[in-house]
Scaffold this motif. Structure first.
Motif, PDB file in Angstrom:
ATOM      1  N   HIS A  92      15.223  27.137 -12.252  1.00 22.48           N
ATOM      2  CA  HIS A  92      14.098  27.684 -13.010  1.00 22.48           C
ATOM      3  C   HIS A  92      13.597  26.805 -14.151  1.00 22.48           C
ATOM      4  O   HIS A  92      12.441  26.919 -14.556  1.00 22.48           O
ATOM      5  CB  HIS A  92      14.480  29.055 -13.579  1.00 22.48           C
ATOM      6  N   PHE A  93      14.450  25.956 -14.675  1.00 22.84           N
ATOM      7  CA  PHE A  93      14.095  25.187 -15.860  1.00 22.84           C
ATOM      8  C   PHE A  93      14.449  23.719 -15.696  1.00 22.84           C
ATOM      9  O   PHE A  93      15.270  23.341 -14.857  1.00 22.84           O
ATOM     10  CB  PHE A  93      14.831  25.733 -17.094  1.00 22.84           C
ATOM     11  N   GLY A  94      13.809  22.923 -16.515  1.00 19.13           N
ATOM     12  CA  GLY A  94      14.228  21.556 -16.748  1.00 19.13           C
ATOM     13  C   GLY A  94      14.561  21.418 -18.218  1.00 19.13           C
ATOM     14  O   GLY A  94      14.197  22.268 -19.034  1.00 19.13           O
ATOM     15  N   VAL A 339      23.335  25.880 -21.080  1.00 20.30           N
ATOM     16  CA  VAL A 339      23.615  26.492 -22.380  1.00 20.30           C
ATOM     17  C   VAL A 339      22.324  26.697 -23.164  1.00 20.30           C
ATOM     18  O   VAL A 339      22.140  27.733 -23.819  1.00 20.30           O
ATOM     19  CB  VAL A 339      24.620  25.640 -23.172  1.00 20.30           C
ATOM     20  N   ALA A 340      21.399  25.732 -23.090  1.00 12.84           N
ATOM     21  CA  ALA A 340      20.110  25.887 -23.768  1.00 12.84           C
ATOM     22  C   ALA A 340      19.329  27.056 -23.176  1.00 12.84           C
ATOM     23  O   ALA A 340      18.712  27.845 -23.902  1.00 12.84           O
ATOM     24  CB  ALA A 340      19.299  24.594 -23.657  1.00 12.84           C
ATOM     25  N   GLN A 341      19.338  27.175 -21.851  1.00 12.58           N
ATOM     26  CA  GLN A 341      18.636  28.284 -21.197  1.00 12.58           C
ATOM     27  C   GLN A 341      19.218  29.623 -21.622  1.00 12.58           C
ATOM     28  O   GLN A 341      18.479  30.547 -21.984  1.00 12.58           O
ATOM     29  CB  GLN A 341      18.726  28.136 -19.680  1.00 12.58           C
ATOM     30  N   ALA A 342      20.545  29.751 -21.584  1.00  5.04           N
ATOM     31  CA  ALA A 342      21.188  31.013 -21.975  1.00  5.04           C
ATOM     32  C   ALA A 342      20.916  31.338 -23.435  1.00  5.04           C
ATOM     33  O   ALA A 342      20.695  32.505 -23.796  1.00  5.04           O
ATOM     34  CB  ALA A 342      22.686  30.936 -21.715  1.00  5.04           C
ATOM     35  N   THR A 343      20.915  30.309 -24.281  1.00  7.45           N
ATOM     36  CA  THR A 343      20.634  30.515 -25.699  1.00  7.45           C
ATOM     37  C   THR A 343      19.198  30.984 -25.912  1.00  7.45           C
ATOM     38  O   THR A 343      18.940  31.932 -26.673  1.00  7.45           O
ATOM     39  CB  THR A 343      20.885  29.220 -26.481  1.00  7.45           C
ATOM     40  N   PHE A 344      18.255  30.330 -25.226  1.00  3.52           N
ATOM     41  CA  PHE A 344      16.851  30.718 -25.351  1.00  3.52           C
ATOM     42  C   PHE A 344      16.632  32.144 -24.854  1.00  3.52           C
ATOM     43  O   PHE A 344      15.918  32.935 -25.487  1.00  3.52           O
ATOM     44  CB  PHE A 344      15.970  29.746 -24.574  1.00  3.52           C
ATOM     45  N   GLU A 345      17.239  32.500 -23.743  1.00  2.00           N
ATOM     46  CA  GLU A 345      17.061  33.844 -23.199  1.00  2.00           C
ATOM     47  C   GLU A 345      17.672  34.895 -24.115  1.00  2.00           C
ATOM     48  O   GLU A 345      17.100  35.976 -24.305  1.00  2.00           O
ATOM     49  CB  GLU A 345      17.671  33.911 -21.792  1.00  2.00           C
TER      50      GLU A 345
END
Length: 358
Positions: A92-94, A339-345
């Protein structure tokens, strides 16, 4: 016309203070759950990435008149003066992580390295968030210790652990080990360049951990430890081969911290592992890669021929035989992404709750 969530929204800038004020930074449990998901996708080739490093010559730095008086203070540690970029994608992300590092920063009251992570929506590759990645970078590196410990000590009586370093990565290592190994780890010895720095770090962690943390000034307790983690910025090896247990598991997260005699013994009689042969080889700042480079060889070229295993490979990376286990990890960019994705979510959920309550 396709619409992807977040594409038309402004980019969100998230600093560490805001994350903490919104209680959106990941707990250790959330971090390890996220890392487990990352490793599943990495091994299934559902997430991949790369790394570029621009290392700068220390001579240029020390030739500046304002820095010359401090050169002797850095005789035992590397500056590690470099600019790095780590890039990766998942379903889903880069993400692109930009790292600026110089050990001299500590004299200025700054972290040795500062990371900034740009999170992008995958289909359009448009940024949706820019995060302070310094803590994210340290904590994702610390999770290697818990993954290695769980795999190498699955059903064994309690063991002692030795950690070299007292910086953010060493703190993350201890937090992760405490979370998964409090019933299996007897004690953790901590050694840094000075006893005071080890004591200072332990003072910050002691109230948050259940495993006894013991600062030490030398390596005399190293022979009691089945698991050894190096997370320092040392310029030269931090232990001698003869100081280790013969079949100790060692995890190396810093620089040129490991003696050649130990590497030779591990290559000949034990198990040697990297998270990525290519990335460890290309970085060429850790002992394993430097061992081959100093002998006119490339770790990436000869590693698989010598049976060096990879964390990221689909097959099981660990095969415990008699002899030492030596593991070198450079830090995969995909871990930063997850980790960045989980943090942002988590931040977005906290922001939405705050908005709905006002």
């Amino acid at each position: 016309m396709y619409h992807y969530a977040g594409v038309s929204e402004p980019v969100t800038f998230i600093g560490i203070d805001e994350l903490q004020s919104m209680q959106a930074d990941l707990t250790t449990a959330e971090l390890l759950t996220t890392i487990n998901s990352a490793w599943r996708d990495i091994r299934a080739a559902k997430s991949f990435g790369g790394k570029a490093v621009l290392s700068l010559p220390e001579e240029e730095f020390w030739n500046r008149p304002e820095f010359q008086p401090f050169k002797a203070d850095f005789a035992e540690q590397r500056l590690g003066w470099k600019l790095s970029s780590l890039y990766s994608v998942n379903a889903h992300f880069g993400a692109v992580k930009i790292i600026g590092a110089n050990a001299f920063n500590r004299r200025l009251g700054l972290p040795r390295s500062t990371s900034t992570i740009v999170l992008l929506e995958k289909m359009t590759m448009r940024p949706v968030a820019i995060l302070d990645g310094t803590t994210i970078s340290a904590t994702r590196t610390g999770t290697y210790a818990s993954k290695v410990f769980q795999r190498c000590f699955p059903e064994q009586e309690r063991v002692s652990v030795f950690v070299f370093g007292a910086g953010p990565v060493a703190r993350a290592v201890i937090s992760c080990l405490d979370h998964i190994g409090s019933g299996k780890i007897r004690e953790i010895f901590v050694r840094s360049r000075t006893l005071e720095s080890a004591e200072s770090m332990i003072g910050l962690l002691r109230a948050q951990t259940t495993i006894p943390l013991i600062p030490v000034a030398d390596n005399s307790r190293l022979c009691d430890c089945a698991f050894v983690v190096t997370a320092s910025n040392a310029r030269q090896p931090v232990f001698e081969d003869g100081e280790l247990l013969a079949d100790a598991v060692t995890l190396h997260l810093g620089g040129d911290e490991v003696p050649q005699a130990y590497l030779v013994r591990a290559l000949r009689t034990g198990t040697v592992v990297c998270d990525s042969l290519a990335m460890v080889s290309h970085r060429k700042s850790q002992s394993l890669a430097l061992h081959f480079w100093r002998n006119g060889l490339s770790l990436e070229t000869v590693g698989s021929l010598l049976g060096i295993r990879e964390f990221q490979a689909p097959q099981d990376w660990y095969l415990k035989l008699a002899g030492p286990v030596c593991i070198t990890c450079v830090g995969l960019p995909m871990l930063d992404l997850y980790v960045a994705q989980a943090t942002f979510e988590k931040y977005a959920r906290a922001r939405d709750r705050f908005s709905s309550s006002n």
